[in-house]
Design a protein around this motif. Structure first.
Motif, PDB file in Angstrom:
ATOM      1  N   ALA A  42       0.960  -1.205   0.091  1.00 35.64           N
ATOM      2  CA  ALA A  42      -0.008   0.044  -0.138  1.00 35.64           C
ATOM      3  C   ALA A  42       0.817   1.428   0.119  1.00 35.64           C
ATOM      4  O   ALA A  42       0.375   2.044  -0.647  1.00 35.64           O
ATOM      5  N   LEU A  43       1.936   1.447   0.717  1.00 34.82           N
ATOM      6  CA  LEU A  43       3.111   2.522   0.862  1.00 34.82           C
ATOM      7  C   LEU A  43       3.299   2.604  -0.493  1.00 34.82           C
ATOM      8  O   LEU A  43       3.389   3.814  -0.875  1.00 34.82           O
TER       9      LEU A  43
ATOM     10  N   ARG B 232       3.679   5.819  -5.538  1.00 29.84           N
ATOM     11  CA  ARG B 232       3.453   6.084  -7.019  1.00 29.84           C
ATOM     12  C   ARG B 232       2.452   7.232  -7.382  1.00 29.84           C
ATOM     13  O   ARG B 232       2.392   7.789  -8.119  1.00 29.84           O
ATOM     14  N   ILE B 233       1.156   7.106  -6.391  1.00 28.68           N
ATOM     15  CA  ILE B 233      -0.078   7.877  -6.514  1.00 28.68           C
ATOM     16  C   ILE B 233       0.618   9.436  -6.269  1.00 28.68           C
ATOM     17  O   ILE B 233       0.366  10.608  -6.897  1.00 28.68           O
ATOM     18  N   LYS B 234       1.583   9.571  -5.408  1.00 29.98           N
ATOM     19  CA  LYS B 234       2.042  10.856  -4.944  1.00 29.98           C
ATOM     20  C   LYS B 234       2.699  11.565  -6.211  1.00 29.98           C
ATOM     21  O   LYS B 234       2.770  12.650  -6.377  1.00 29.98           O
ATOM     22  N   ARG B 235       3.818  10.322  -6.705  1.00 28.59           N
ATOM     23  CA  ARG B 235       4.546  11.031  -7.734  1.00 28.59           C
ATOM     24  C   ARG B 235       3.672  11.431  -9.056  1.00 28.59           C
ATOM     25  O   ARG B 235       3.989  12.570  -9.914  1.00 28.59           O
ATOM     26  N   ARG B 236       2.522  10.437  -9.338  1.00 29.49           N
ATOM     27  CA  ARG B 236       1.843  10.864 -10.556  1.00 29.49           C
ATOM     28  C   ARG B 236       0.920  12.290 -10.343  1.00 29.49           C
ATOM     29  O   ARG B 236       1.105  13.036 -11.107  1.00 29.49           O
ATOM     30  N   GLN B 237       0.572  12.429  -9.175  1.00 31.14           N
ATOM     31  CA  GLN B 237       0.003  13.720  -8.659  1.00 31.14           C
ATOM     32  C   GLN B 237       0.909  14.859  -8.756  1.00 31.14           C
ATOM     33  O   GLN B 237       0.503  15.856  -9.429  1.00 31.14           O
ATOM     34  N   ALA B 238       2.053  14.584  -8.321  1.00 31.51           N
ATOM     35  CA  ALA B 238       3.030  15.787  -8.355  1.00 31.51           C
ATOM     36  C   ALA B 238       3.410  16.240  -9.908  1.00 31.51           C
ATOM     37  O   ALA B 238       3.355  17.372 -10.147  1.00 31.51           O
ATOM     38  N   GLU B 239       3.496  15.173 -10.706  1.00 28.22           N
ATOM     39  CA  GLU B 239       3.649  15.410 -12.133  1.00 28.22           C
ATOM     40  C   GLU B 239       2.614  15.906 -12.908  1.00 28.22           C
ATOM     41  O   GLU B 239       2.632  16.724 -13.789  1.00 28.22           O
TER      42      GLU B 239
END
Length: 253
Positions: A191-192, A197-204
């Motif tokens: 989950a972490l 990965r979700i955070k990286r996609r959101q930042a991009e």
């Protein structure tokens, strides 16, 4: 001269024999390994059956203890009856001894003799009752010792079984807890990783959106300025005057 080659030919088979193990040695090692495996299998089977064997032993000892207790109760009852008979025989003896003494005091020696003969029979009966009481008393004492031994054995076996079962229960609980913890840790790590990965996609995505907003803002500013110039709201700069003013400044230098 001829002995040297013969010596070398004899030494060669010895070197080959030392290099390769004898078939009998290999067979002994194989048999030893098989025996070790069978022994380990036998020990595993014995360990798996240990609690069942101990439970059966406890049940057998319990059954034997009940039989011994029943025999003890019966023996104690017989001993009590024998003691009552002995007490009655002693009372009868005391009674006839009194009669004999009275006969002697009265000068009835023949009567006293007859009473003495009856007393002798009563003493034989009394002695029989006394022997029976002694034997039954010894039997009661022995059976009580046996009862104590059985109770101690059963208590010791139950304690060992309870200890083994309690330890087994604790170890199984610990193993289950450790397994659940490992599974939970794996799920949490997964989950972490997904969150990262979700955070990286959101930042991009934020970066792309910011860039798009900047581009849209610049395009909007340029378009608005052009429209204002065309409408005459913003005056066009007089480049000729600006160039001439710059040249005059350079002349005065």
């Amino acid at each position: 001269m001829s002995t040297k080659p013969q010596g070398r030919r004899k030494a060669q088979p010895q070197a080959d024999t030392a290099a390769a193990p004898e078939p009998s040695a290999l067979w002994r090692r194989l048999v030893t390994a098989v025996r070790g495996g069978v022994t380990g299998l036998g020990e595993a089977i014995a360990d798996s059956q240990a609690l069942r064997i101990l439970d059966e032993e406890i049940r057998d000892n319990d059954a034997e203890l009940r039989r011994v207790r029943a025999t003890l109760a019966e023996t104690m009852a017989r001993c009590k009856v024998a003691q009552e008979r002995l007490a009655a025989a002693n009372a009868k003896l005391a009674e006839y001894e009194g009669y004999a003494l009275k006969a002697l005091k009265s000068g009835e020696e023949q009567l006293a003799r007859d009473v003495a003969g009856h007393i002798a029979l009563l003493e034989i009966e009394r002695d029989g009752h006394a022997r029976q009481v002694g034997e039954l008393t010894e039997g009661v004492a022995h059976l009580r010792k046996v009862v104590v031994q059985f109770e101690a054995t059963i208590g010791r076996l139950k304690q060992q079984v309870d200890t083994v079962r309690a330890t087994e229960t604790v170890q199984r609980a610990q193993a289950a807890m450790a397994s659940r913890r490992r599974d939970a840790d794996g799920r949490v790590r997964t989950a972490l990783d997904s969150l990262e990965r979700i955070k990286r996609r959101q930042a991009e995505r934020d970066i792309r959106l910011d860039a798009a907003r900047i581009e849209d803002g610049e395009a909007l500013d340029a378009s608005l300025e052009a429209r204002l110039r065309r409408a005459g709201i913003i005056a066009e700069e007089d480049r000729t005057e600006a160039v001439l003013s710059r040249l005059k400044d350079r002349r005065d230098e």
